[in-house]
Write a protein that holds these residues in place. Structure first.
Motif, PDB file in Angstrom:
ATOM      1  N   MET A   1       0.847  -1.186   0.000  1.00 22.19           N
ATOM      2  CA  MET A   1       0.000   0.000   0.000  1.00 22.19           C
ATOM      3  C   MET A   1       0.885   1.239   0.000  1.00 22.19           C
ATOM      4  N   ILE A   2       0.507   2.215  -0.788  1.00 23.83           N
ATOM      5  CA  ILE A   2       1.229   3.473  -0.877  1.00 23.83           C
ATOM      6  C   ILE A   2       0.584   4.470   0.077  1.00 23.83           C
ATOM      7  N   GLU A   3       1.386   5.190   0.827  1.00 20.84           N
ATOM      8  CA  GLU A   3       0.862   6.179   1.772  1.00 20.84           C
ATOM      9  C   GLU A   3       0.339   7.389   1.004  1.00 20.84           C
ATOM     10  N   ILE A   4      -0.932   7.700   1.154  1.00 15.10           N
ATOM     11  CA  ILE A   4      -1.515   8.885   0.538  1.00 15.10           C
ATOM     12  C   ILE A   4      -2.249   9.683   1.606  1.00 15.10           C
ATOM     13  N   LYS A   5      -2.211  10.993   1.458  1.00  9.85           N
ATOM     14  CA  LYS A   5      -2.864  11.871   2.422  1.00  9.85           C
ATOM     15  C   LYS A   5      -3.918  12.739   1.770  1.00  9.85           C
ATOM     16  N   ASN A   6      -3.909  12.769   0.429  1.00 10.25           N
ATOM     17  CA  ASN A   6      -4.895  13.558  -0.299  1.00 10.25           C
ATOM     18  C   ASN A   6      -5.079  12.972  -1.689  1.00 10.25           C
ATOM     19  N   PHE A   7      -5.774  13.676  -2.545  1.00 14.20           N
ATOM     20  CA  PHE A   7      -6.116  13.149  -3.865  1.00 14.20           C
ATOM     21  C   PHE A   7      -5.122  13.508  -4.961  1.00 14.20           C
ATOM     22  N   ASP A   8      -3.930  14.015  -4.631  1.00 13.30           N
ATOM     23  CA  ASP A   8      -2.959  14.366  -5.668  1.00 13.30           C
ATOM     24  C   ASP A   8      -2.620  13.185  -6.571  1.00 13.30           C
ATOM     25  N   PHE A   9      -2.652  11.977  -6.027  1.00 12.88           N
ATOM     26  CA  PHE A   9      -2.341  10.786  -6.817  1.00 12.88           C
ATOM     27  C   PHE A   9      -3.274  10.633  -8.013  1.00 12.88           C
ATOM     28  N   LEU A  10      -4.458  11.247  -7.948  1.00 12.47           N
ATOM     29  CA  LEU A  10      -5.478  11.060  -8.970  1.00 12.47           C
ATOM     30  C   LEU A  10      -5.298  11.999 -10.170  1.00 12.47           C
ATOM     31  N   ILE A  11      -4.395  12.972 -10.069  1.00 11.01           N
ATOM     32  CA  ILE A  11      -4.177  13.914 -11.171  1.00 11.01           C
ATOM     33  C   ILE A  11      -3.613  13.161 -12.371  1.00 11.01           C
ATOM     34  N   GLY A  12      -4.237  13.359 -13.526  1.00  7.82           N
ATOM     35  CA  GLY A  12      -3.795  12.723 -14.761  1.00  7.82           C
ATOM     36  C   GLY A  12      -4.932  12.015 -15.466  1.00  7.82           C
ATOM     37  N   LYS A  13      -4.559  11.173 -16.428  1.00  6.02           N
ATOM     38  CA  LYS A  13      -5.541  10.439 -17.228  1.00  6.02           C
ATOM     39  C   LYS A  13      -5.557   8.973 -16.808  1.00  6.02           C
ATOM     40  N   GLU A  98     -11.700  11.623   5.100  1.00 13.53           N
ATOM     41  CA  GLU A  98     -10.265  11.913   5.066  1.00 13.53           C
ATOM     42  C   GLU A  98      -9.463  10.638   4.832  1.00 13.53           C
ATOM     43  N   PHE A  99      -8.177  10.841   4.628  1.00 12.48           N
ATOM     44  CA  PHE A  99      -7.245   9.730   4.481  1.00 12.48           C
ATOM     45  C   PHE A  99      -6.579   9.437   5.820  1.00 12.48           C
ATOM     46  N   LYS A 100      -6.533   8.155   6.172  1.00 12.76           N
ATOM     47  CA  LYS A 100      -5.816   7.695   7.368  1.00 12.76           C
ATOM     48  C   LYS A 100      -5.070   6.432   6.988  1.00 12.76           C
ATOM     49  N   ASN A 101      -3.782   6.402   7.306  1.00  9.24           N
ATOM     50  CA  ASN A 101      -2.960   5.229   7.009  1.00  9.24           C
ATOM     51  C   ASN A 101      -3.047   4.817   5.548  1.00  9.24           C
ATOM     52  N   GLY A 102      -3.114   5.828   4.657  1.00 11.08           N
ATOM     53  CA  GLY A 102      -3.104   5.564   3.227  1.00 11.08           C
ATOM     54  C   GLY A 102      -4.432   5.175   2.612  1.00 11.08           C
ATOM     55  N   ILE A 103      -5.483   5.089   3.413  1.00 12.74           N
ATOM     56  CA  ILE A 103      -6.813   4.726   2.913  1.00 12.74           C
ATOM     57  C   ILE A 103      -7.741   5.919   3.118  1.00 12.74           C
ATOM     58  N   GLY A 104      -8.478   6.272   2.078  1.00 14.50           N
ATOM     59  CA  GLY A 104      -9.463   7.337   2.193  1.00 14.50           C
ATOM     60  C   GLY A 104     -10.829   6.759   2.480  1.00 14.50           C
ATOM     61  N   GLU A 105     -11.469   7.226   3.549  1.00 16.13           N
ATOM     62  CA  GLU A 105     -12.830   6.799   3.866  1.00 16.13           C
ATOM     63  C   GLU A 105     -13.717   8.033   3.954  1.00 16.13           C
ATOM     64  N   PHE A 106     -14.841   7.953   3.244  1.00 18.38           N
ATOM     65  CA  PHE A 106     -15.736   9.090   3.102  1.00 18.38           C
ATOM     66  C   PHE A 106     -17.162   8.596   3.281  1.00 18.38           C
TER      67      PHE A 106
END
Length: 157
Positions: A1-13, A98-106
């Motif tokens: 699992m990759i650590e993520i804190k926000n949605f920047d990873f989603l930028i792109g196609k 929000e993101f916690k431990n690399g997982i976003g739950e909404f």
């Protein structure tokens, strides 16, 4: 699992494999699959992201629009949605989280077949080029979350 804190990873196609339960909240195990293309761009100097997802699965050219906005003081995200299949809904708030431990739950609420259900989105980055989103409704009869839609994102740029 990759650590993520926000949605920047989603930028792109992205190329998106959608898997939707044929029937929700009826113990269905049959999934309908279809593909889509999506592009995500930052907005408002990084306070949010906007994407358009396009698919011909629903007949006419379907376009879905997500806007994700962050409160920079709390890092809590709100996700909004609109699409061409239900334009009467225009832009509606769907979930907050929000993101916690690399997982976003909404979490939020959604009407389905005339009844309101608790709604959960889960985001996870599987690798540098693969991400996954899941949508679930809370099934009060079985006292559990039923995942009814899964999107597997593969970076295409």
């Amino acid at each position: 699992m990759i650590e993520i804190k926000n949605f920047d990873f989603l930028i792109g196609k992205w190329t998106v494999l959608n898997k939707r339960l044929k029937e929700r909240l009826k113990n269905s195990t049959e999934w309908i699959e279809f593909t889509a293309e999506m592009e995500t761009k930052p907005i408002l100097n990084g306070l949010g992201l906007m994407d358009e997802m396009k698919s011909s699965h629903f007949g006419d050219e379907f376009i879905g629009l997500s806007i994700r906005m962050v409160d920079p003081k709390t890092n809590i995200w709100t996700i909004y949605w609109a699409d061409t299949a239900s334009p009467e809904n225009y832009l509606k708030e769907q979930v907050v989280g929000e993101f916690k431990n690399g997982i976003g739950e909404f979490y939020g609420k959604e009407y389905y077949q005339g009844k309101e259900y608790k709604l959960r989105f889960t985001w996870e980055m599987k690798s540098e080029t693969i991400a996954q989103w899941e949508q679930a409704y809370f099934d009060e009869l079985n006292n559990e979350w039923e995942t009814n839609w899964i999107m597997e994102f593969t970076r295409s740029n």
